[in-house]
Design a protein around this motif. Structure first.
Motif, mmCIF file in Angstrom:
data_model
loop_
_atom_site.group_PDB
_atom_site.id
_atom_site.type_symbol
_atom_site.label_atom_id
_atom_site.label_comp_id
_atom_site.label_asym_id
_atom_site.label_seq_id
_atom_site.Cartn_x
_atom_site.Cartn_y
_atom_site.Cartn_z
ATOM 1 N N VAL A 464 0.839 -1.202 0.000
ATOM 2 C CA VAL A 464 0.000 0.000 0.000
ATOM 3 C C VAL A 464 0.872 1.249 0.000
ATOM 4 N N ASN A 465 1.875 1.284 0.864
ATOM 5 C CA ASN A 465 2.761 2.446 0.911
ATOM 6 C C ASN A 465 3.494 2.642 -0.414
ATOM 7 N N TYR A 466 3.927 1.547 -1.013
ATOM 8 C CA TYR A 466 4.674 1.642 -2.268
ATOM 9 C C TYR A 466 3.818 2.266 -3.362
ATOM 10 N N HIS A 467 2.587 1.821 -3.481
ATOM 11 C CA HIS A 467 1.756 2.325 -4.577
ATOM 12 C C HIS A 467 1.183 3.710 -4.279
ATOM 13 N N ILE A 494 10.991 1.071 3.637
ATOM 14 C CA ILE A 494 12.364 0.664 3.941
ATOM 15 C C ILE A 494 12.530 0.447 5.447
ATOM 16 N N ASN A 495 11.956 1.359 6.239
ATOM 17 C CA ASN A 495 12.054 1.240 7.699
ATOM 18 C C ASN A 495 11.338 -0.004 8.221
ATOM 19 N N GLU A 496 10.134 -0.268 7.690
ATOM 20 C CA GLU A 496 9.350 -1.412 8.157
ATOM 21 C C GLU A 496 9.998 -2.738 7.782
ATOM 22 N N SER A 509 10.750 -3.143 -0.354
ATOM 23 C CA SER A 509 11.765 -2.234 0.195
ATOM 24 C C SER A 509 12.887 -2.014 -0.807
ATOM 25 N N VAL A 510 13.239 -3.058 -1.574
ATOM 26 C CA VAL A 510 14.272 -2.915 -2.608
ATOM 27 C C VAL A 510 13.784 -1.982 -3.705
ATOM 28 N N ALA A 512 11.416 0.275 -3.397
ATOM 29 C CA ALA A 512 11.242 1.618 -2.826
ATOM 30 C C ALA A 512 12.586 2.347 -2.721
ATOM 31 N N ALA A 513 13.633 1.611 -2.358
ATOM 32 C CA ALA A 513 14.964 2.220 -2.235
ATOM 33 C C ALA A 513 15.425 2.790 -3.573
ATOM 34 N N LYS A 514 15.143 2.066 -4.661
ATOM 35 C CA LYS A 514 15.520 2.550 -5.988
ATOM 36 C C LYS A 514 14.744 3.817 -6.357
ATOM 37 N N ARG A 515 13.455 3.822 -6.069
ATOM 38 C CA ARG A 515 12.640 5.002 -6.382
ATOM 39 C C ARG A 515 13.046 6.195 -5.513
ATOM 40 N N LEU A 516 13.339 5.910 -4.268
ATOM 41 C CA LEU A 516 13.771 6.978 -3.366
ATOM 42 C C LEU A 516 15.082 7.580 -3.845
ATOM 43 N N GLN A 517 15.993 6.727 -4.291
ATOM 44 C CA GLN A 517 17.275 7.212 -4.814
ATOM 45 C C GLN A 517 17.066 8.071 -6.055
ATOM 46 N N THR A 518 16.164 7.626 -6.942
ATOM 47 C CA THR A 518 15.865 8.388 -8.158
ATOM 48 C C THR A 518 15.331 9.771 -7.812
ATOM 49 N N LEU A 519 14.397 9.844 -6.870
ATOM 50 C CA LEU A 519 13.824 11.133 -6.478
ATOM 51 C C LEU A 519 14.868 12.024 -5.795
ATOM 52 N N ASN A 520 15.701 11.421 -4.952
ATOM 53 C CA ASN A 520 16.737 12.208 -4.275
ATOM 54 C C ASN A 520 17.787 12.708 -5.260
ATOM 55 N N ASP A 521 18.115 11.849 -6.253
ATOM 56 C CA ASP A 521 19.072 12.287 -7.287
ATOM 57 C C ASP A 521 18.501 13.444 -8.090
#
Length: 541
Positions: A464-467, A494-496, A509-510, A512-521
């Motif tokens: 749910v959080n991912y989508h 990632i935390n959960e 979580s894997v 999400a980490a990629k998407r988070l990295q993309t947004l942070n980049d």
């Protein structure tokens, strides 16, 4: 009567038959041949009762490449039943229901009735959860006069024997007391000097493991709706706490005495946890599950597989061992209302889909997902639908995915319903060969997703959080793009995932980490561009 591989399901037969298209007879045959060798090896070693029972079951129903052979099944069951295996005792009655078998064994109807009542009683008095013996025993007693007469005769005989001074056969005496206790608990007082718990206590003192388990269940039956296991919420009342302690005491005694269901329940209700860091408790659960696996029911095998999949309880992580446990689970009998078979199927599907410990194979994955879905595993149905939607199974059309998604939209499993609405919304967002863009349906499904997702956030579901993160990252539906919110949802996943051993959480979580990295980049790049523009202005001035 009997324990078939699958259970009856409430879905429409058309949908259930749709799952059959994906189930591979070849895979089933391979798995049954593998476990047959394991069971035969166990029998050769020590004439293992449960292995005899399982080989009897395979011959009884004709599983795998084995042709149905009731006489051979009966031979295996009788060996197991002599060692007091409760399901073998129960299924012997099913074999003798066949007129050809009765004739070949020259069993009269009178002897048949005696055998049936005696075996049902032996089985039911060990537990109501090994098979349906307890439920059927009670129904037959209520509706059949000859059953009532036979039961009353047994009661009279047992009361005479337990009151006989100097009875020297301790094991038999313990069994008499345990069965009297069971009959008293079901039928009411049979003798003014004997109460159910009193009979069980005496049987327990004579080393009857089932008697301790029956005491625990006497207490449990009176608080069915007020107590849950350690994954739920327990009543705070003193009375219920006292009952819980007493249940634990007798469950523990039954487990120590060798009752395999008690060992399983002790593991699951008092020690099992999927929380990272609680390895000591997990190890206790693992040890009890190993003891319980003497009766290798599907649920026991499934949970043992989880330990090796994740490395819980400081057990070395080993995908190969996990797969072996899961593969045995999907072709094994299970407790009444057990989840082992369907859950192990789902995990095997996931591991073959994602390549965890095996090479990716979408056709094999679809077999396991379909097998689990047929047993009403909603997660498996969702994953099967997505394999079809993403053309991972080339011979199938996307319209088959829609059938499964629409079914899951009606599921009482809200997380599955939530995701099904999301996938259908995405499908109607784009043009396909068989499906036209439909803005109304697109918005309708995504709005339903959002409504359910908001409610499900309290459970911190990774999916749910991912989508929701994707919603805010791209602005789906009527939602405005908000990268800060998207990052929040991705970070939550990632935390959960660090807190619990769950394959879905780890998987998302894997991602999400990629998407988070993309947004942070992207944010950093945007900031660098802004800094460069500011520096250029400073130079101009």
């Amino acid at each position: 009567m009997g324990i078939p591989l699958t259970r009856k399901v409430s879905q429409k037969s058309e949908t259930v038959n749709s799952f059959d298209e994906f189930i591979s007879t070849e895979i089933q045959q391979i798995l049954y041949e593998k476990v047959k060798k394991t069971y035969q090896k166990n029998i050769n070693k020590d004439d293992d009762p449960h292995s005899n029972f399982e080989l009897g079951r395979i011959n009884h129903y004709g599983f795998g490449t084995t042709k149905r052979d009731l006489l051979k099944a009966l031979e295996y069951y009788e060996v197991a039943a002599k060692e007091n295996h409760p399901v073998a005792q129960y299924l012997i009655c099913d074999i003798y229901a066949d007129e050809t078998i009765r004739s070949s064994k020259k069993l009269s109807r009178k002897d048949l009735l005696k055998m049936q009542v005696d075996n049902y009683l032996k089985s039911a008095s060990q537990s109501k959860n090994y098979c349906n013996a307890a439920e059927e025993f009670w129904n037959l007693y209520q509706t059949t006069r000859k059953w009532q007469e036979r039961v009353q005769y047994i009661v009279h005989q047992y009361i005479e024997r337990v009151k006989k001074s100097g009875y020297s056969h301790a094991d038999e005496l313990a069994e008499f007391y345990n069965q009297l206790g069971y009959l008293t608990s079901v039928l009411g007082p049979l003798d003014h000097d004997l109460e159910a718990e009193q009979c069980f206590v005496i049987a327990g003192r004579l080393s009857n493991a089932a008697a301790f388990w029956n005491i625990a269940n006497l207490n449990d039956d009176s608080t069915t709706n007020t107590r849950q296991n350690n994954n739920g919420h327990c009543s705070d009342s003193t009375e219920n706490n006292t009952t819980h302690i007493r249940d634990y005491e007798y469950t523990y005694k039954a487990a120590v005495a060798g009752h395999h269901e008690a060992q399983f329940r002790l593991a699951m209700d008092n020690h099992y946890t999927e929380e990272v860091g609680k390895e000591r408790e997990s190890k206790k659960a693992y040890d009890y599950l190993l003891k319980s696996s003497k009766y290798s029911f599907a649920s026991t095998l499934y949970y043992l597989g989880l330990f090796h999949l994740y490395g819980m309880g400081n057990i070395p992580q080993n995908y190969v061992t996990a797969i072996e446990y899961f593969e045995q689970a999907v072709v094994s009998a299970d407790y009444v209302r057990g989840i082992g078979c369907r859950s192990a199927n789902e995990y095997l599907g996931f591991m073959h889909e994602k390549g965890w410990g095996v090479e990716k194979n979408y056709n094999v994955a679809s077999h396991y997902f379909a097998s689990a879905a047929k047993l009403r595993h909603d997660e498996a149905c969702i994953r099967l639908a997505k394999l079809i939607e993403k053309d991972k199974i080339k011979s199938k059309e996307k319209k088959d995915a829609i059938l499964f998604y629409e079914m899951m939209c009606q599921s009482t499993n809200l997380e599955a319903s939530c995701y099904a609405n999301y996938r259908l919304g995405k499908l109607y967002m784009k043009h396909h060969q068989y499906l036209q863009v439909d803005q109304d349906r697109y918005h309708s499904y995504l709005q339903k997703f959002l409504a359910i997702a908001e409610d499900q956030l309290q459970y911190k579901s990774s999916r749910v959080n991912y989508h929701l993160g994707i919603f805010y990252q791209y602005g789906y539906g009527n939602v405005e793009i908000d990268h800060a919110k998207a990052c929040h949802y991705y970070q939550t996943i990632i935390n959960e995932a660090k807190k619990y051993y769950k394959h879905i959480s780890i998987y998302y979580s894997v991602k999400a980490a990629k998407r988070l990295q993309t947004l942070n980049d992207a944010k950093s790049e945007h900031q660098d561009q802004a800094d460069n523009m500011d520096a250029s202005r400073d130079n101009d001035t």
